[in-house]
Design an enzyme around this catalytic site. Sequence first.
Site, PDB file in Angstrom:
ATOM      1  CD  GLU A  78     -81.848 -59.096   8.080  1.00 53.92           C
ATOM      2  OE1 GLU A  78     -81.500 -58.289   7.211  1.00 53.92           O
ATOM      3  OE2 GLU A  78     -81.721 -58.884   9.310  1.00 53.92           O
ATOM      4  CB  VAL A 121     -71.988 -61.418   6.717  1.00 56.30           C
ATOM      5  CG1 VAL A 121     -70.551 -61.369   6.189  1.00 56.30           C
ATOM      6  CG2 VAL A 121     -72.871 -62.199   5.753  1.00 56.30           C
ATOM      7  CB  CYS A 204     -83.839 -40.354   5.680  1.00 55.18           C
ATOM      8  SG  CYS A 204     -85.161 -39.225   5.169  1.00 55.18           S
ATOM      9  CG  ASP A 341     -78.997 -46.719   3.872  1.00 58.87           C
ATOM     10  OD1 ASP A 341     -79.326 -46.163   2.804  1.00 58.87           O
ATOM     11  OD2 ASP A 341     -79.720 -46.735   4.887  1.00 58.87           O
ATOM     12  CE  LYS A 349     -74.212 -43.682   2.963  1.00 57.08           C
ATOM     13  NZ  LYS A 349     -73.785 -44.533   1.864  1.00 57.08           N
ATOM     14  CB  ALA A 351     -86.316 -46.526   1.086  1.00 57.51           C
ATOM     15  CB  CYS A 384     -85.365 -36.204   1.094  1.00 58.02           C
ATOM     16  SG  CYS A 384     -85.508 -36.110   2.878  1.00 58.02           S
TER      17      CYS A 384
HETATM   18  P1  FAD Z   1     -81.645 -51.374   5.806  1.00 59.05           P
HETATM   19  O1  FAD Z   1     -83.037 -51.246   5.310  1.00 59.05           O
HETATM   20  O2  FAD Z   1     -81.304 -50.683   7.076  1.00 59.05           O
HETATM   21  O3  FAD Z   1     -81.341 -52.942   5.913  1.00 59.05           O
HETATM   22  C1  FAD Z   1     -80.075 -53.464   6.245  1.00 59.05           C
HETATM   23  C2  FAD Z   1     -80.284 -54.926   6.655  1.00 59.05           C
HETATM   24  O4  FAD Z   1     -79.007 -55.552   6.793  1.00 59.05           O
HETATM   25  C3  FAD Z   1     -80.992 -55.058   7.994  1.00 59.05           C
HETATM   26  O5  FAD Z   1     -82.107 -55.910   7.878  1.00 59.05           O
HETATM   27  C4  FAD Z   1     -79.928 -55.632   8.914  1.00 59.05           C
HETATM   28  O6  FAD Z   1     -80.459 -56.503   9.912  1.00 59.05           O
HETATM   29  C5  FAD Z   1     -79.037 -56.369   7.927  1.00 59.05           C
HETATM   30  N1  FAD Z   1     -77.664 -56.542   8.416  1.00 59.05           N
HETATM   31  C6  FAD Z   1     -76.913 -55.676   9.118  1.00 59.05           C
HETATM   32  N2  FAD Z   1     -75.715 -56.226   9.405  1.00 59.05           N
HETATM   33  C7  FAD Z   1     -75.708 -57.454   8.832  1.00 59.05           C
HETATM   34  C8  FAD Z   1     -74.752 -58.496   8.782  1.00 59.05           C
HETATM   35  N3  FAD Z   1     -73.563 -58.397   9.398  1.00 59.05           N
HETATM   36  N4  FAD Z   1     -75.061 -59.624   8.119  1.00 59.05           N
HETATM   37  C9  FAD Z   1     -76.272 -59.749   7.493  1.00 59.05           C
HETATM   38  N5  FAD Z   1     -77.218 -58.790   7.523  1.00 59.05           N
HETATM   39  C10 FAD Z   1     -76.934 -57.655   8.187  1.00 59.05           C
HETATM   40  N6  FAD Z   1     -85.882 -43.269   3.033  1.00 59.05           N
HETATM   41  C11 FAD Z   1     -86.715 -42.773   2.080  1.00 59.05           C
HETATM   42  O7  FAD Z   1     -86.596 -43.115   0.912  1.00 59.05           O
HETATM   43  N7  FAD Z   1     -87.698 -41.869   2.396  1.00 59.05           N
HETATM   44  C12 FAD Z   1     -87.902 -41.458   3.661  1.00 59.05           C
HETATM   45  O8  FAD Z   1     -88.815 -40.670   3.937  1.00 59.05           O
HETATM   46  C13 FAD Z   1     -87.052 -41.983   4.695  1.00 59.05           C
HETATM   47  N8  FAD Z   1     -87.208 -41.598   5.987  1.00 59.05           N
HETATM   48  C14 FAD Z   1     -86.462 -42.199   6.965  1.00 59.05           C
HETATM   49  C15 FAD Z   1     -86.698 -41.835   8.289  1.00 59.05           C
HETATM   50  C16 FAD Z   1     -86.000 -42.452   9.313  1.00 59.05           C
HETATM   51  C17 FAD Z   1     -86.243 -42.055  10.742  1.00 59.05           C
HETATM   52  C18 FAD Z   1     -85.049 -43.478   9.007  1.00 59.05           C
HETATM   53  C19 FAD Z   1     -84.323 -44.205  10.109  1.00 59.05           C
HETATM   54  C20 FAD Z   1     -84.788 -43.812   7.688  1.00 59.05           C
HETATM   55  C21 FAD Z   1     -85.483 -43.174   6.654  1.00 59.05           C
HETATM   56  N9  FAD Z   1     -85.244 -43.466   5.307  1.00 59.05           N
HETATM   57  C22 FAD Z   1     -86.035 -42.917   4.329  1.00 59.05           C
HETATM   58  C23 FAD Z   1     -84.031 -44.241   4.920  1.00 59.05           C
HETATM   59  C24 FAD Z   1     -84.303 -45.680   4.544  1.00 59.05           C
HETATM   60  O9  FAD Z   1     -85.025 -46.348   5.555  1.00 59.05           O
HETATM   61  C25 FAD Z   1     -82.967 -46.377   4.302  1.00 59.05           C
HETATM   62  O10 FAD Z   1     -82.207 -45.614   3.383  1.00 59.05           O
HETATM   63  C26 FAD Z   1     -83.172 -47.776   3.746  1.00 59.05           C
HETATM   64  O11 FAD Z   1     -83.855 -48.580   4.673  1.00 59.05           O
HETATM   65  C27 FAD Z   1     -81.826 -48.400   3.389  1.00 59.05           C
HETATM   66  O12 FAD Z   1     -82.007 -49.718   2.970  1.00 59.05           O
HETATM   67  P2  FAD Z   1     -80.814 -50.791   3.141  1.00 59.05           P
HETATM   68  O13 FAD Z   1     -81.357 -52.075   2.685  1.00 59.05           O
HETATM   69  O14 FAD Z   1     -79.560 -50.249   2.569  1.00 59.05           O
HETATM   70  O15 FAD Z   1     -80.606 -50.848   4.742  1.00 59.05           O
HETATM   71  C1  UQ1 Z   2     -90.181 -44.104  -3.622  1.00 60.92           C
HETATM   72  O1  UQ1 Z   2     -90.294 -44.766  -4.645  1.00 60.92           O
HETATM   73  C2  UQ1 Z   2     -89.893 -44.744  -2.393  1.00 60.92           C
HETATM   74  O2  UQ1 Z   2     -89.738 -46.103  -2.340  1.00 60.92           O
HETATM   75  C3  UQ1 Z   2     -90.860 -46.883  -2.199  1.00 60.92           C
HETATM   76  C4  UQ1 Z   2     -89.741 -44.009  -1.246  1.00 60.92           C
HETATM   77  O3  UQ1 Z   2     -89.366 -44.701  -0.146  1.00 60.92           O
HETATM   78  C5  UQ1 Z   2     -89.867 -44.498   1.016  1.00 60.92           C
HETATM   79  C6  UQ1 Z   2     -89.908 -42.581  -1.258  1.00 60.92           C
HETATM   80  O4  UQ1 Z   2     -89.781 -41.915  -0.213  1.00 60.92           O
HETATM   81  C7  UQ1 Z   2     -90.215 -41.933  -2.510  1.00 60.92           C
HETATM   82  C8  UQ1 Z   2     -90.411 -40.451  -2.500  1.00 60.92           C
HETATM   83  C9  UQ1 Z   2     -90.323 -42.671  -3.649  1.00 60.92           C
HETATM   84  C10 UQ1 Z   2     -90.594 -42.011  -4.970  1.00 60.92           C
HETATM   85  C11 UQ1 Z   2     -91.981 -42.270  -5.447  1.00 60.92           C
HETATM   86  C12 UQ1 Z   2     -92.778 -41.373  -6.049  1.00 60.92           C
HETATM   87  C13 UQ1 Z   2     -94.136 -41.813  -6.494  1.00 60.92           C
HETATM   88  C14 UQ1 Z   2     -92.402 -39.977  -6.266  1.00 60.92           C
END
Ligand code: FAD
Ligand code: UQ1
Length: 454
Positions: A78, A121, A204, A341, A349, A351, A384
């Site tokens: 990372e 990576v 999101c 993601d 996609k 969290a 969402c």
């Molecule tokens: P990320 O959390 O983005 O992590 C990817 C990691 O990989 C980063 O730390 C990065 O530095 C690392 N990386 C990248 N390239 C490389 C490489 N080449 N080598 C090694 N490491 C690398 N989700 C919800 O559930 N609820 C919500 O309400 C919500 N609202 C959102 C609102 C906004 C404005 C945004 C931007 C996102 C939101 N999300 C929400 C989406 C959520 O944040 C993502 O779906 C989640 O963070 C994805 O996790 P991930 O680990 O796949 O990617």
């Molecule tokens: C959830 O578990 C989660 O991860 C911590 C989110 O990420 C931000 C969410 O947005 C939601 C809705 C959940 C689901 C959790 C409950 C209690 C409905």
Amino acid sequence: MVLASFSPLSSVARLGARSSAFQSRRFLAQAVSATPKIQDQAKASSYKVVVVGGGSAGLAVASTLSETLGSKAVAVIEPSDVHYYQPLWTFVGAGLKTFDESKMAMSEVMPEKAQWIKDSVASFDPKKNTVTLANGESISYDYLVVAAGIQVNWGKIKNLPETLGKNGVTSNYSPNSVEKTDEFIKAFKGGNALFTMPSTPIKCAGAPQKIMYLAEEQWRKAGIRTKTDIKYFTGLGKIFAIDKYANELLKICKARNLNVNYFTDLAEIRPDSKEAVFNVLGGEAKGTQLTLSYDFLHVTPPMGAPEFIKSSPLSNADGWVDVDKETLRHNKFQNVYALGDCSSLPTSKTAAAITSQSAVLKNNLLGDIFGDKQVAKYDGYTSCPLITGSDKLILAEFSGYTGQPQETFPFDQSKERLSTYLLTKEIIPEIYWKSMVKGTWDGPGKYRKLFRSA
Ligand code: FAD
Ligand code: UQ1
């Protein structure tokens, strides 16, 4: 490699029992210097499991695996010093939370027993079980987990990189501009406010419109709503993928005079004339461009698979890591998994989706290591939280595989509620920091079952 004795059958079930140990570990981690976690590059270059990415998905997986497999068995690659809880950025953009609440030093959240390799990576060689870092070093693994997130393609909108954060142009999708959203909303004096959503997959899919509802509420309360025209432009043909929630959102847009436009994809910003240019992708005007002046412009940029994955043997035709949608195992390389993601999983996609995906992946990977064949299957769960005001929210929860709602609570979650707003603003962030990044939160599934059986 010596592994701690462990029964894979109960791996996921036992995660909850470990939560108090994990919680105290966070405080311990804060007291200890960050440096011991960063790998001494001269030492190990081979690990039982290598996790690529220390975001929401990478940490949820690496925490449990490193606790289970013991020190030095798991490496997390990372490059970033900071870990963001991105779901908070909608609240930050509306001034309802501070930016600082959305971030944590990577050294504080990195699992104590994992080796943090602070680099990116650059490429994968799955036939040789190695990855190559940006610094040229090669790291080998028995098992690989790819969790590198989605790539935000700012440069695909003409003039966006140079206009972002200036003269009313902002985006909640960057840590560098999210606070500008709040600043520009508060400074707005009326005029044309545009909110965009691209035609590509994004993280999101609700976030592009959540900020519109929050801005509209603020402008209404400030008494400037009558001199404000609000338009939402989406490159897609629907406001939200699941009809149950889309129908409610459309009612809200109608009641609050929010003008929704489909198949219109932002292509260019003209900062001198303050104009936004859209490509029309459907309908009678398909193939033409639409130019509108703006006083406030919230952009959700196009996104796609990370380039280093796209160009690797791990990717499918669209560039995502090509995994089985139920087991999360790579379709060609048996010792490779992916989630979050950057994966090909055909669901929205978020969290929230990763809460279920990480539990499935950990079960299946530990099953490989310990010779247990009880396979867990991911059902496409995602969620969402659609914030529609500073005291209300529609909590969409559904399976991206069936298109059917999968709601946790015993009430209709498509209705705006204060309770789900408070849950999302105050409780879920706590769950995230205290449990999800420590590998002990596998989503709300058990509560859903409890409520359904009551
Ligand atoms: P990320 O959390 O983005 O992590 C990817 C990691 O990989 C980063 O730390 C990065 O530095 C690392 N990386 C990248 N390239 C490389 C490489 N080449 N080598 C090694 N490491 C690398 N989700 C919800 O559930 N609820 C919500 O309400 C919500 N609202 C959102 C609102 C906004 C404005 C945004 C931007 C996102 C939101 N999300 C929400 C989406 C959520 O944040 C993502 O779906 C989640 O963070 C994805 O996790 P991930 O680990 O796949 O990617
Ligand atoms: C959830 O578990 C989660 O991860 C911590 C989110 O990420 C931000 C969410 O947005 C939601 C809705 C959940 C689901 C959790 C409950 C209690 C409905």
